[in-house]
Design a protein around this motif. Sequence first.
Motif, mmCIF file in Angstrom:
data_model
loop_
_atom_site.group_PDB
_atom_site.id
_atom_site.type_symbol
_atom_site.label_atom_id
_atom_site.label_comp_id
_atom_site.label_asym_id
_atom_site.label_seq_id
_atom_site.Cartn_x
_atom_site.Cartn_y
_atom_site.Cartn_z
ATOM 1 N N TYR A 172 54.995 21.850 38.667
ATOM 2 C CA TYR A 172 55.669 20.654 38.446
ATOM 3 C C TYR A 172 56.167 20.210 39.835
ATOM 4 O O TYR A 172 56.944 21.047 40.250
ATOM 5 C CB TYR A 172 56.546 20.931 37.178
ATOM 6 N N LEU B 82 66.413 11.902 39.627
ATOM 7 C CA LEU B 82 64.902 12.082 39.534
ATOM 8 C C LEU B 82 64.308 10.604 39.729
ATOM 9 O O LEU B 82 64.457 9.649 39.043
ATOM 10 C CB LEU B 82 64.677 12.582 38.050
ATOM 11 N N ARG C 232 52.234 16.473 37.674
ATOM 12 C CA ARG C 232 51.600 17.748 37.381
ATOM 13 C C ARG C 232 50.619 17.860 38.260
ATOM 14 O O ARG C 232 49.935 17.024 38.533
ATOM 15 C CB ARG C 232 51.872 18.056 35.773
ATOM 16 N N SER D 218 58.359 23.526 41.034
ATOM 17 C CA SER D 218 58.859 24.600 40.179
ATOM 18 C C SER D 218 58.039 25.652 39.681
ATOM 19 O O SER D 218 56.789 25.106 39.314
ATOM 20 C CB SER D 218 59.851 24.047 38.921
ATOM 21 N N ASP E 48 60.129 31.150 36.383
ATOM 22 C CA ASP E 48 61.674 31.435 36.746
ATOM 23 C C ASP E 48 62.273 30.106 36.414
ATOM 24 O O ASP E 48 63.508 29.946 36.597
ATOM 25 C CB ASP E 48 61.946 31.835 37.801
ATOM 26 N N ASP E 49 61.745 28.846 36.193
ATOM 27 C CA ASP E 49 62.297 27.685 35.704
ATOM 28 C C ASP E 49 63.433 27.188 36.615
ATOM 29 O O ASP E 49 64.234 26.766 36.229
ATOM 30 C CB ASP E 49 63.203 27.878 34.280
ATOM 31 N N LYS E 50 63.196 27.320 37.887
ATOM 32 C CA LYS E 50 64.043 26.876 38.940
ATOM 33 C C LYS E 50 63.517 25.735 39.638
ATOM 34 O O LYS E 50 62.068 25.736 39.996
ATOM 35 C CB LYS E 50 64.519 27.950 39.767
ATOM 36 N N ILE E 51 64.054 24.977 40.294
ATOM 37 C CA ILE E 51 63.642 23.734 41.259
ATOM 38 C C ILE E 51 63.924 24.290 42.568
ATOM 39 O O ILE E 51 64.908 24.487 43.139
ATOM 40 C CB ILE E 51 64.382 22.545 40.791
ATOM 41 N N PHE F 35 63.774 22.943 46.167
ATOM 42 C CA PHE F 35 63.856 21.732 47.050
ATOM 43 C C PHE F 35 63.254 21.764 48.302
ATOM 44 O O PHE F 35 63.440 22.794 48.935
ATOM 45 C CB PHE F 35 65.289 21.331 47.169
#
Lengths: 112, 115
Positions: free
Chosen positions: A32, A46, A51, A93, A97-100, A102
């Motif tokens: 993502y 955002l 995707r 991401s 681990d569901d983290k963004i 940057f």
Amino acid sequence: QQQVKQSPQSLIVQKGGISIINCAYENTAFDYFPWYQQFPGKGPALLIAIRPDVSEKKEGRFTISFNKSAKQFSLHIMDSQPGDSATYFCAASDPRDDKIIFGKGTRLHILP
Amino acid sequence: DTEVTQTPKHLVMGMTNKKSLKCEQHMGHRAMYWYKQKAKKPPELMFVYSYEKLSINESVPSRFSPECPNSSLLNLHLHALQPEDSALYLCASSQTGTSVEETQYFGPGTRLLVL
């Protein structure tokens, strides 16, 4: 592996021109890829996201191009306007681990 | 209403002070986040609350203590901070916090200066 490399660090574009910001990644598990826009004194917002099963996504003047094999993606701002002057962050991401993560950001300045 | 509000906008504190940052949202979101952003750098995730429970703590020093009194409010308690903790502290919220693809709505931040 967890890095997202963003370039250029800063960009100056004439009004009406095309602004292009590039990002690259190594982690093939990233699935993502959002872009955020941040104006001075404000939190990020955002802007557009993609995707990896899609090669391009367009929303108004903003287009993400995605090259899965090269592990690169870019933001194109068509007909750039002074109001687009802001800092842009690409991100990615990993669903594990569901983290963004940057990128370091690009400060865009559109000349009037 | 897609607004996340943060107070105060600016805060100056000494290294021995105790202060709190506050964040509020009325979008019915069940996930709230604290980020730290240094000048000309991207935001760094500090904490995530999902359904009022702390779900992520990114190894943040204990001088930062988060609190989520209810689903609309998020606090960050500060104690014995160091000058290097000076930064913009951003709060964000999202629908549930169960997917990174949820849009996170950011507040304007609290600009903190530690003397």
